[in-house]
Design a protein around this motif. Sequence first.
Motif, PDB file in Angstrom:
ATOM      1  N   GLU A  51       0.803  -1.217   0.000  1.00  0.00           N
ATOM      2  CA  GLU A  51       0.000   0.000   0.000  1.00  0.00           C
ATOM      3  C   GLU A  51       0.839   1.270   0.000  1.00  0.00           C
ATOM      4  O   GLU A  51       0.311   2.381  -0.061  1.00  0.00           O
ATOM      5  CB  GLU A  51      -0.933   0.017   1.222  1.00  0.00           C
ATOM      6  N   GLY A  52       2.156   1.115   0.101  1.00  0.00           N
ATOM      7  CA  GLY A  52       3.022   2.289   0.078  1.00  0.00           C
ATOM      8  C   GLY A  52       2.969   3.101   1.356  1.00  0.00           C
ATOM      9  O   GLY A  52       3.257   4.301   1.341  1.00  0.00           O
ATOM     10  N   LEU A  53       2.601   2.476   2.462  1.00  0.00           N
ATOM     11  CA  LEU A  53       2.550   3.182   3.742  1.00  0.00           C
ATOM     12  C   LEU A  53       3.947   3.278   4.343  1.00  0.00           C
ATOM     13  O   LEU A  53       4.757   2.362   4.213  1.00  0.00           O
ATOM     14  CB  LEU A  53       1.617   2.446   4.717  1.00  0.00           C
ATOM     15  N   THR A  54       4.233   4.387   5.009  1.00  0.00           N
ATOM     16  CA  THR A  54       5.544   4.592   5.629  1.00  0.00           C
ATOM     17  C   THR A  54       5.381   4.676   7.140  1.00  0.00           C
ATOM     18  O   THR A  54       4.882   5.684   7.660  1.00  0.00           O
ATOM     19  CB  THR A  54       6.209   5.888   5.119  1.00  0.00           C
ATOM     20  N   PRO A  55       5.774   3.627   7.871  1.00  0.00           N
ATOM     21  CA  PRO A  55       5.631   3.666   9.324  1.00  0.00           C
ATOM     22  C   PRO A  55       6.582   4.675   9.935  1.00  0.00           C
ATOM     23  O   PRO A  55       7.662   4.947   9.383  1.00  0.00           O
ATOM     24  CB  PRO A  55       5.989   2.233   9.749  1.00  0.00           C
ATOM     25  N   PRO A  56       6.198   5.269  11.071  1.00  0.00           N
ATOM     26  CA  PRO A  56       7.066   6.272  11.705  1.00  0.00           C
ATOM     27  C   PRO A  56       8.383   5.685  12.201  1.00  0.00           C
ATOM     28  O   PRO A  56       9.387   6.388  12.309  1.00  0.00           O
ATOM     29  CB  PRO A  56       6.215   6.800  12.866  1.00  0.00           C
ATOM     30  N   ASP A 170     -11.879  12.725   2.558  1.00  0.00           N
ATOM     31  CA  ASP A 170     -10.987  13.565   3.361  1.00  0.00           C
ATOM     32  C   ASP A 170     -10.835  13.012   4.776  1.00  0.00           C
ATOM     33  O   ASP A 170      -9.729  12.992   5.336  1.00  0.00           O
ATOM     34  CB  ASP A 170     -11.509  15.002   3.422  1.00  0.00           C
ATOM     35  N   GLU A 171     -11.948  12.569   5.343  1.00  0.00           N
ATOM     36  CA  GLU A 171     -11.903  11.990   6.697  1.00  0.00           C
ATOM     37  C   GLU A 171     -11.109  10.684   6.700  1.00  0.00           C
ATOM     38  O   GLU A 171     -10.355  10.407   7.642  1.00  0.00           O
ATOM     39  CB  GLU A 171     -13.324  11.749   7.198  1.00  0.00           C
ATOM     40  N   LEU A 172     -11.266   9.895   5.644  1.00  0.00           N
ATOM     41  CA  LEU A 172     -10.520   8.637   5.552  1.00  0.00           C
ATOM     42  C   LEU A 172      -9.026   8.888   5.460  1.00  0.00           C
ATOM     43  O   LEU A 172      -8.227   8.205   6.107  1.00  0.00           O
ATOM     44  CB  LEU A 172     -10.999   7.825   4.343  1.00  0.00           C
ATOM     45  N   ASN A 173      -8.631   9.856   4.640  1.00  0.00           N
ATOM     46  CA  ASN A 173      -7.203  10.165   4.503  1.00  0.00           C
ATOM     47  C   ASN A 173      -6.612  10.676   5.812  1.00  0.00           C
ATOM     48  O   ASN A 173      -5.472  10.333   6.158  1.00  0.00           O
ATOM     49  CB  ASN A 173      -7.000  11.198   3.390  1.00  0.00           C
ATOM     50  N   ARG A 174      -7.384  11.472   6.540  1.00  0.00           N
ATOM     51  CA  ARG A 174      -6.909  11.967   7.831  1.00  0.00           C
ATOM     52  C   ARG A 174      -6.790  10.813   8.828  1.00  0.00           C
ATOM     53  O   ARG A 174      -5.803  10.709   9.568  1.00  0.00           O
ATOM     54  CB  ARG A 174      -7.873  13.032   8.371  1.00  0.00           C
ATOM     55  N   LEU A 175      -7.780   9.929   8.826  1.00  0.00           N
ATOM     56  CA  LEU A 175      -7.756   8.777   9.728  1.00  0.00           C
ATOM     57  C   LEU A 175      -6.614   7.828   9.373  1.00  0.00           C
ATOM     58  O   LEU A 175      -5.983   7.237  10.262  1.00  0.00           O
ATOM     59  CB  LEU A 175      -9.100   8.037   9.644  1.00  0.00           C
ATOM     60  N   LEU A 176      -6.320   7.703   8.072  1.00  0.00           N
ATOM     61  CA  LEU A 176      -5.214   6.857   7.625  1.00  0.00           C
ATOM     62  C   LEU A 176      -3.885   7.382   8.160  1.00  0.00           C
ATOM     63  O   LEU A 176      -3.064   6.605   8.682  1.00  0.00           O
ATOM     64  CB  LEU A 176      -5.192   6.808   6.096  1.00  0.00           C
ATOM     65  N   SER A 177      -3.681   8.680   8.067  1.00  0.00           N
ATOM     66  CA  SER A 177      -2.444   9.285   8.579  1.00  0.00           C
ATOM     67  C   SER A 177      -2.298   9.059  10.079  1.00  0.00           C
ATOM     68  O   SER A 177      -1.206   8.754  10.572  1.00  0.00           O
ATOM     69  CB  SER A 177      -2.430  10.781   8.266  1.00  0.00           C
ATOM     70  N   GLU A 178      -3.403   9.186  10.800  1.00  0.00           N
ATOM     71  CA  GLU A 178      -3.369   8.981  12.255  1.00  0.00           C
ATOM     72  C   GLU A 178      -3.056   7.527  12.595  1.00  0.00           C
ATOM     73  O   GLU A 178      -2.286   7.244  13.524  1.00  0.00           O
ATOM     74  CB  GLU A 178      -4.715   9.378  12.858  1.00  0.00           C
ATOM     75  N   ALA A 179      -3.640   6.595  11.833  1.00  0.00           N
ATOM     76  CA  ALA A 179      -3.411   5.171  12.094  1.00  0.00           C
ATOM     77  C   ALA A 179      -1.950   4.797  11.872  1.00  0.00           C
ATOM     78  O   ALA A 179      -1.350   4.054  12.657  1.00  0.00           O
ATOM     79  CB  ALA A 179      -4.315   4.327  11.207  1.00  0.00           C
ATOM     80  N   VAL A 180      -1.356   5.322  10.795  1.00  0.00           N
ATOM     81  CA  VAL A 180       0.062   5.047  10.519  1.00  0.00           C
ATOM     82  C   VAL A 180       0.937   5.666  11.601  1.00  0.00           C
ATOM     83  O   VAL A 180       1.875   5.031  12.099  1.00  0.00           O
ATOM     84  CB  VAL A 180       0.455   5.581   9.128  1.00  0.00           C
ATOM     85  N   GLU A 181       0.620   6.892  11.994  1.00  0.00           N
ATOM     86  CA  GLU A 181       1.405   7.578  13.021  1.00  0.00           C
ATOM     87  C   GLU A 181       1.355   6.823  14.344  1.00  0.00           C
ATOM     88  O   GLU A 181       2.357   6.760  15.076  1.00  0.00           O
ATOM     89  CB  GLU A 181       0.884   9.008  13.207  1.00  0.00           C
ATOM     90  N   ASN A 182       0.193   6.221  14.644  1.00  0.00           N
ATOM     91  CA  ASN A 182       0.021   5.467  15.892  1.00  0.00           C
ATOM     92  C   ASN A 182       0.415   4.003  15.756  1.00  0.00           C
ATOM     93  O   ASN A 182       0.225   3.210  16.692  1.00  0.00           O
ATOM     94  CB  ASN A 182      -1.442   5.562  16.361  1.00  0.00           C
ATOM     95  N   GLU A 183       0.940   3.646  14.562  1.00  0.00           N
ATOM     96  CA  GLU A 183       1.392   2.279  14.280  1.00  0.00           C
ATOM     97  C   GLU A 183       0.256   1.264  14.399  1.00  0.00           C
ATOM     98  O   GLU A 183       0.460   0.112  14.793  1.00  0.00           O
ATOM     99  CB  GLU A 183       2.568   1.897  15.183  1.00  0.00           C
ATOM    100  N   GLU A 184      -0.942   1.690  14.038  1.00  0.00           N
ATOM    101  CA  GLU A 184      -2.100   0.789  13.999  1.00  0.00           C
ATOM    102  C   GLU A 184      -2.272   0.312  12.549  1.00  0.00           C
ATOM    103  O   GLU A 184      -3.142   0.768  11.817  1.00  0.00           O
ATOM    104  CB  GLU A 184      -3.348   1.517  14.490  1.00  0.00           C
ATOM    105  N   TYR A 185      -1.419  -0.619  12.159  1.00  0.00           N
ATOM    106  CA  TYR A 185      -1.302  -0.958  10.745  1.00  0.00           C
ATOM    107  C   TYR A 185      -2.476  -1.770  10.216  1.00  0.00           C
ATOM    108  O   TYR A 185      -2.802  -1.697   9.035  1.00  0.00           O
ATOM    109  CB  TYR A 185       0.018  -1.685  10.498  1.00  0.00           C
ATOM    110  N   THR A 189      -4.557  -0.534   7.005  1.00  0.00           N
ATOM    111  CA  THR A 189      -4.809  -1.357   5.821  1.00  0.00           C
ATOM    112  C   THR A 189      -6.279  -1.349   5.449  1.00  0.00           C
ATOM    113  O   THR A 189      -6.648  -1.250   4.273  1.00  0.00           O
ATOM    114  CB  THR A 189      -4.334  -2.798   6.073  1.00  0.00           C
ATOM    115  N   LYS A 190      -7.151  -1.430   6.460  1.00  0.00           N
ATOM    116  CA  LYS A 190      -8.589  -1.415   6.187  1.00  0.00           C
ATOM    117  C   LYS A 190      -9.035  -0.066   5.625  1.00  0.00           C
ATOM    118  O   LYS A 190      -9.881  -0.013   4.733  1.00  0.00           O
ATOM    119  CB  LYS A 190      -9.371  -1.743   7.472  1.00  0.00           C
ATOM    120  N   ILE A 191      -8.452   0.998   6.152  1.00  0.00           N
ATOM    121  CA  ILE A 191      -8.804   2.335   5.651  1.00  0.00           C
ATOM    122  C   ILE A 191      -8.342   2.483   4.207  1.00  0.00           C
ATOM    123  O   ILE A 191      -9.073   2.988   3.350  1.00  0.00           O
ATOM    124  CB  ILE A 191      -8.173   3.424   6.537  1.00  0.00           C
ATOM    125  N   ARG A 192      -7.122   2.051   3.919  1.00  0.00           N
ATOM    126  CA  ARG A 192      -6.611   2.127   2.552  1.00  0.00           C
ATOM    127  C   ARG A 192      -7.459   1.277   1.603  1.00  0.00           C
ATOM    128  O   ARG A 192      -7.723   1.667   0.462  1.00  0.00           O
ATOM    129  CB  ARG A 192      -5.147   1.692   2.517  1.00  0.00           C
TER     130      ARG A 192
END
Length: 202
Positions: A51-56, A170-185, A189-192
């Motif tokens: 998914e191209g996610l970058t963990p913190p 917009d809400e999904l993208n914001r929630l996705l950023s928060e999930a990655v930042e909190n390492e809730e992968y 993945t479900k949001i993506r």
Amino acid sequence: MSKIKLTVLGISYSQTQSGAYALVLSEENGNRRIPIIIGGYEAQAIAIQLEGLTPPRPLTHDLFLNFARAFGIDLIDVHIYKLEDGVFFSKLHCEDSKKELFIDSRTSDAVALALRFNCPIYTTEEIIEKAGITLDVEEYNSEEPQEEGETETPETTDSFTEQIRRLSIDELNRLLSEAVENEEYEKATKIRDEIKRRENKK
């Protein structure tokens, strides 16, 4: 022995084993698929890269990549070379400036590393014949790859999936950023997946 190149087609929840996932590998120049049951951590490690996610912070497979590069070691390819009692066996083909090495690995770890090193994945015709299933491209749902014998149940969703389906992009993208930042992968993945589902409907 001739090698057959594979690509990672996707990951879905396993409907045969609770808490497990199905990793689906596809024959590059054909329509045969290999479903492999893997654990939740390994599924997240693969899904994050797909998914191209970058963990913190680097995950274990990211650390392996960074460690190998720091010492000039490259992963040339991954070879799924044996299937025994339903278990797939893999080797990592590595080399540095002086020598090459073949290291045994779990297939789930090998695939996670292959994605990070951007190297090919191979198997044999024998394994394809033993474990492969044939699917028409039109029959395959890229969001939920299935194992042989599974039936699709699109109406079955968990509470989190139901919640995010009510949100805007917009809400999904914001929630996705928060999930990655909190390492809730798993959540990420479900949001993506939900974002991709809506993009595919356009």
